[in-house]
Design a protein around this motif. Structure first.
Motif, PDB file in Angstrom:
ATOM      1  N   THR A 191      62.085  15.969  71.512  1.00  0.00           N
ATOM      2  CA  THR A 191      63.492  15.488  71.832  1.00  0.00           C
ATOM      3  C   THR A 191      63.711  15.600  73.562  1.00  0.00           C
ATOM      4  OG1 THR A 191      64.619  17.476  71.607  1.00  0.00           O
ATOM      5  CG2 THR A 191      64.671  15.759  69.930  1.00  0.00           C
ATOM      6  N   GLY A 192      64.450  14.489  74.138  1.00  0.00           N
ATOM      7  CA  GLY A 192      64.570  14.163  75.409  1.00  0.00           C
ATOM      8  C   GLY A 192      64.976  15.467  76.243  1.00  0.00           C
ATOM      9  N   ASP A 193      65.913  16.457  75.473  1.00  0.00           N
ATOM     10  CA  ASP A 193      66.294  17.738  76.175  1.00  0.00           C
ATOM     11  C   ASP A 193      65.269  18.722  76.366  1.00  0.00           C
ATOM     12  OD1 ASP A 193      66.291  17.762  73.393  1.00  0.00           O
ATOM     13  OD2 ASP A 193      68.313  18.858  73.362  1.00  0.00           O
ATOM     14  N   GLU A 194      64.088  18.490  75.350  1.00  0.00           N
ATOM     15  CA  GLU A 194      63.067  19.379  75.605  1.00  0.00           C
ATOM     16  C   GLU A 194      62.127  19.298  76.742  1.00  0.00           C
ATOM     17  OE1 GLU A 194      61.116  20.761  71.736  1.00  0.00           O
ATOM     18  OE2 GLU A 194      61.770  18.940  71.003  1.00  0.00           O
ATOM     19  N   LEU A 288      70.694  10.030  83.822  1.00  0.00           N
ATOM     20  CA  LEU A 288      69.571  10.737  83.179  1.00  0.00           C
ATOM     21  C   LEU A 288      69.850  11.872  82.224  1.00  0.00           C
ATOM     22  CD1 LEU A 288      66.531  10.822  83.856  1.00  0.00           C
ATOM     23  CD2 LEU A 288      66.793  12.759  85.366  1.00  0.00           C
ATOM     24  N   LYS A 289      70.961  12.265  82.067  1.00  0.00           N
ATOM     25  CA  LYS A 289      71.443  13.126  80.995  1.00  0.00           C
ATOM     26  C   LYS A 289      71.377  12.577  79.818  1.00  0.00           C
ATOM     27  CE  LYS A 289      74.296  16.443  83.917  1.00  0.00           C
ATOM     28  NZ  LYS A 289      75.522  17.063  84.123  1.00  0.00           N
ATOM     29  N   LYS A 290      71.922  11.187  79.596  1.00  0.00           N
ATOM     30  CA  LYS A 290      71.354  10.437  78.248  1.00  0.00           C
ATOM     31  C   LYS A 290      70.251  10.365  77.983  1.00  0.00           C
ATOM     32  CE  LYS A 290      73.571   8.333  75.092  1.00  0.00           C
ATOM     33  NZ  LYS A 290      73.989   9.032  74.032  1.00  0.00           N
ATOM     34  N   ASP A 295      69.099  12.674  71.888  1.00  0.00           N
ATOM     35  CA  ASP A 295      69.247  11.378  71.237  1.00  0.00           C
ATOM     36  C   ASP A 295      67.903  10.614  71.676  1.00  0.00           C
ATOM     37  OD1 ASP A 295      71.638  11.661  70.118  1.00  0.00           O
ATOM     38  OD2 ASP A 295      72.641  10.979  71.904  1.00  0.00           O
ATOM     39  N   THR A 296      67.153  11.144  72.777  1.00  0.00           N
ATOM     40  CA  THR A 296      65.991  10.496  72.838  1.00  0.00           C
ATOM     41  C   THR A 296      64.927  11.377  72.076  1.00  0.00           C
ATOM     42  OG1 THR A 296      66.341   9.600  74.929  1.00  0.00           O
ATOM     43  CG2 THR A 296      64.219  10.439  74.703  1.00  0.00           C
ATOM     44  N   LYS A 297      64.155  10.607  71.167  1.00  0.00           N
ATOM     45  CA  LYS A 297      63.188  11.524  70.350  1.00  0.00           C
ATOM     46  C   LYS A 297      61.762  10.753  70.106  1.00  0.00           C
ATOM     47  CE  LYS A 297      62.852  13.234  65.620  1.00  0.00           C
ATOM     48  NZ  LYS A 297      63.486  13.456  64.457  1.00  0.00           N
ATOM     49  N   LEU A 298      60.685  11.553  70.232  1.00  0.00           N
ATOM     50  CA  LEU A 298      59.485  10.796  70.065  1.00  0.00           C
ATOM     51  C   LEU A 298      58.795  11.577  68.880  1.00  0.00           C
ATOM     52  CD1 LEU A 298      56.804   9.395  70.789  1.00  0.00           C
ATOM     53  CD2 LEU A 298      56.178  11.151  72.370  1.00  0.00           C
ATOM     54  N   ALA A 299      58.367  10.887  67.862  1.00  0.00           N
ATOM     55  CA  ALA A 299      57.567  11.507  66.701  1.00  0.00           C
ATOM     56  C   ALA A 299      56.381  10.851  66.555  1.00  0.00           C
ATOM     57  CB  ALA A 299      58.521  11.331  65.360  1.00  0.00           C
ATOM     58  N   VAL A 300      55.336  11.690  66.719  1.00  0.00           N
ATOM     59  CA  VAL A 300      53.837  11.235  66.171  1.00  0.00           C
ATOM     60  C   VAL A 300      53.158  11.893  65.057  1.00  0.00           C
ATOM     61  CG1 VAL A 300      51.612  11.222  67.374  1.00  0.00           C
ATOM     62  CG2 VAL A 300      53.576  11.080  68.545  1.00  0.00           C
ATOM     63  N   ASP A 301      52.755  10.991  64.223  1.00  0.00           N
ATOM     64  CA  ASP A 301      51.809  11.576  63.085  1.00  0.00           C
ATOM     65  C   ASP A 301      50.329  11.318  63.379  1.00  0.00           C
ATOM     66  OD1 ASP A 301      53.838  12.858  61.608  1.00  0.00           O
ATOM     67  OD2 ASP A 301      54.452  10.813  60.632  1.00  0.00           O
ATOM     68  N   VAL A 319      64.369   5.925  73.017  1.00  0.00           N
ATOM     69  CA  VAL A 319      64.827   6.419  74.199  1.00  0.00           C
ATOM     70  C   VAL A 319      66.293   6.007  74.493  1.00  0.00           C
ATOM     71  CG1 VAL A 319      64.755   6.049  76.738  1.00  0.00           C
ATOM     72  CG2 VAL A 319      62.776   5.986  75.404  1.00  0.00           C
ATOM     73  N   ALA A 320      67.459   7.023  74.532  1.00  0.00           N
ATOM     74  CA  ALA A 320      68.880   6.739  74.467  1.00  0.00           C
ATOM     75  C   ALA A 320      68.998   6.306  75.877  1.00  0.00           C
ATOM     76  CB  ALA A 320      69.249   8.043  74.363  1.00  0.00           C
ATOM     77  N   LEU A 321      69.834   5.569  76.184  1.00  0.00           N
ATOM     78  CA  LEU A 321      70.083   4.723  77.243  1.00  0.00           C
ATOM     79  C   LEU A 321      71.655   4.834  77.656  1.00  0.00           C
ATOM     80  CD1 LEU A 321      67.710   1.615  77.140  1.00  0.00           C
ATOM     81  CD2 LEU A 321      67.461   3.781  78.612  1.00  0.00           C
ATOM     82  N   PRO A 322      71.896   4.488  79.013  1.00  0.00           N
ATOM     83  CA  PRO A 322      73.477   5.151  79.178  1.00  0.00           C
ATOM     84  C   PRO A 322      74.341   3.811  78.906  1.00  0.00           C
ATOM     85  CG  PRO A 322      72.314   4.674  81.284  1.00  0.00           C
ATOM     86  CD  PRO A 322      71.208   4.714  79.925  1.00  0.00           C
ATOM     87  N   GLY A 323      73.844   2.649  78.642  1.00  0.00           N
ATOM     88  CA  GLY A 323      74.906   1.288  78.277  1.00  0.00           C
ATOM     89  C   GLY A 323      75.717   0.887  79.356  1.00  0.00           C
TER      90      GLY A 323
END
Length: 506
Positions: A191-194, A288-290, A295-301, A319-323
């Motif tokens: 996730t984005g916060d990681e 950038l905090k958003k 809410d930003t997430k990358l999943a790979v298999d 990718v979460a965006l600030p809108g």
């Protein structure tokens, strides 16, 4: 050149994978490094891929922005069969999704040419690539060494990037091109916060990985040294002017040591200010905090067979965006999936003939010629002309324009025929027999005929009276009425109160 393009078939999933793997080289007994590096050596295979995007609009989005969002969301790419032949030839068949349309395409690439065709095209298009390998060789770049460097980079990143919080390995049986295959499924999520912590951990690890860091720098040296050497032989620079003091560039061990120490010093310096710089970045760019949130997430298999070949991949990035007003989106997502079969088998790419094909590298291929290579009733013709507007033109002429040199007489503006006609994608030819200038509209096919000194012109066979006969100036340019020529070539003319002329063709 062909090798570079052939290897990019896995580029998006591969990059995504490197972003989330691997800490140690083994996860649950599964050797990630060998699986990734093993695929670099594949010389022949067949594969398929799908790709799509999705933009989630903010509330209250404007109609114009909503139209753009709908356009983005309508786009998709599907490659049903890509073939990599052992000799490097590549072919692919697939389709592009656009506004609820499905547009088939095919492409082929060998040592000489990249050829492609799209549904509705009268002839294929081609781009000559012959000599690109020689161009790289002339500057000292050996594309075969790029694969070695890719392996070193993969090994280095996989070894030093910390594990994300979600990573697992499980045995599975999955269908690949209609056949069940026993494989190992590696699933990772981040996730984005990681990301800030993962990046910091990566920097700490590479700072301590003297052996791996040195090996990577050594590989980069092997790749770039011939280029620098070639530059020096051409008189482009002095080998002693690359920041190594008295160390000769030929001394690989010494140069690599200097480069490693300099890079490690830069990494250590960055680590000292990492947290403060990150805080400052959040303060100066709060949006950038958003982006870097959960809410930003990358999943790979990825699915790897017993021979350590990647057979399937699924990538899902959101990718979460600030809108904000400048970026009126809540999020932007990418999805890609792929599978590969017949690895190392007898694969023959599907050629496309270049006979009658249009050379897209030519400076003389106009948008009108491109458009007219498609059936007027085809979807691509409509997209190119109406949606993309490739034949739209806007020409602005000043009263004292030094290119067109307009002449105004009795409230009529005269312009060099060839200049304006060619800028509106028309062809201009001299008819020696009839001593006439023949102008052919590149978009609509209309034919205009002008004779020097004649008070009349022929437009599609119809006689049209001219305000003044066609005349030639002292430089040999034939002048005609600007408005008559522009409107005959399906353009409109607007003259403002200051005498500026705007010519527009839709």
């Amino acid at each position: 050149m062909r090798r570079v393009i052939a290897r990019t078939k896995w580029f998006l999933p591969f990059v995504a994978l490197l972003l989330v793997l691997a800490g140690c080289q083994s996860v649950g007994g599964f050797d990630v490094n060998k699986a990734l590096i093993g695929d670099v050596d594949v010389k022949s295979s067949e594969s398929s891929m799908t790709f799509s995007m999705n933009a989630e609009p903010s509330e209250g989005i404007s109609a114009e922005d909503k139209e753009m969002v709908d356009l983005i969301n309508s786009f998709s790419l599907s490659i049903s069969n890509a073939k990599l032949q052992e000799n490097g030839n590549v072919s692919a068949n697939g389709s592009i999704g656009y506004k609820q349309l499905n547009i088939p395409f095919s492409l082929f690439m060998d040592k000489q040419t990249l050829v492609f065709t799209v549904e509705g095209a009268k002839q294929p298009f081609y781009f000559p690539v012959q000599g690109y390998d020689e161009v790289f060789a002339e500057v000292g770049l050996d594309l075969t060494k790029a694969e070695d460097l890719s392996k070193l980079l993969t090994k280095f990143v996989v070894k030093n990037l910390p594990n994300p919080s979600a990573i697992s390995v499980t045995p599975v049986s999955e269908a690949v091109y209609g056949q069940q295959v026993n494989m190992t499924k590696l699933h990772t999520e981040v996730t984005g916060d990681e990301l800030p912590a993962l990046l910091k951990g990566f920097l700490k690890s590479i700072s301590k990985d003297t052996e791996g860091f040195t090996e990577l720098v050594g590989g980069l040296y092997d790749y770039l040294y011939p280029v620098i050497k070639a530059m020096d032989e051409e008189g482009s620079g002095d080998l002693q002017d690359f920041g190594f003091g008295e160390i000769p560039l030929e001394d690989k061990e010494a140069v690599v040591t200097v480069l490693h120490d300099a890079a490690k010093l830069a990494v250590d310096a960055l680590l000292l200010v990492y947290d403060n710089q990150l805080d400052s970045l959040y303060k100066s760019t709060p949006e950038l905090k958003k982006v870097l949130s959960k809410d930003t997430k990358l999943a790979v298999d990825i699915f790897v067979d017993s021979g350590l070949h990647v057979r399937k991949q699924n990538v899902d990035l959101k990718v979460a965006l600030p809108g904000t007003e400048d970026m009126p989106l809540k999020s932007f997502s990418l999805k890609a999936s792929s599978q590969i079969w017949n690895i190392g088998g007898a694969v023959t790419a599907d050629p496309i003939s270049t006979e009658g094909a249009l050379d897209v590298s030519s400076d003389y291929l106009t948008p009108a010629e491109t458009l007219n290579n498609f059936d007027p009733n085809s979807n691509v013709y409509r997209i190119l002309k109406d949606d993309l507007g490739i034949t739209k033109r806007t020409i602005v002429i000043e009263p004292d324009d030094e290119y067109y040199y307009p002449i105004v007489d009795n409230n009529t503006t005269y312009i060099p025929l060839r200049y304006l006609a060619e800028d509106l994608d028309a062809t201009v030819e001299w008819d020696t027999v009839n001593r006439a200038i023949v102008v052919t509209d590149g978009v609509y096919g209309d034919k205009l005929v002008f004779k020097i000194g004649s008070p009349e012109a022929l437009i599609n066979g119809e006689k049209v009276k001219l305000a003044e006969p066609v005349f030639v100036d002292e430089y040999g340019d034939a002048y005609v009425s600007l408005r008559l020529l522009a409107e005959a070539l399906h353009a409109t003319v607007y003259v403002d109160e200051d005498g500026w002329i705007t010519i527009t063709r839709k």
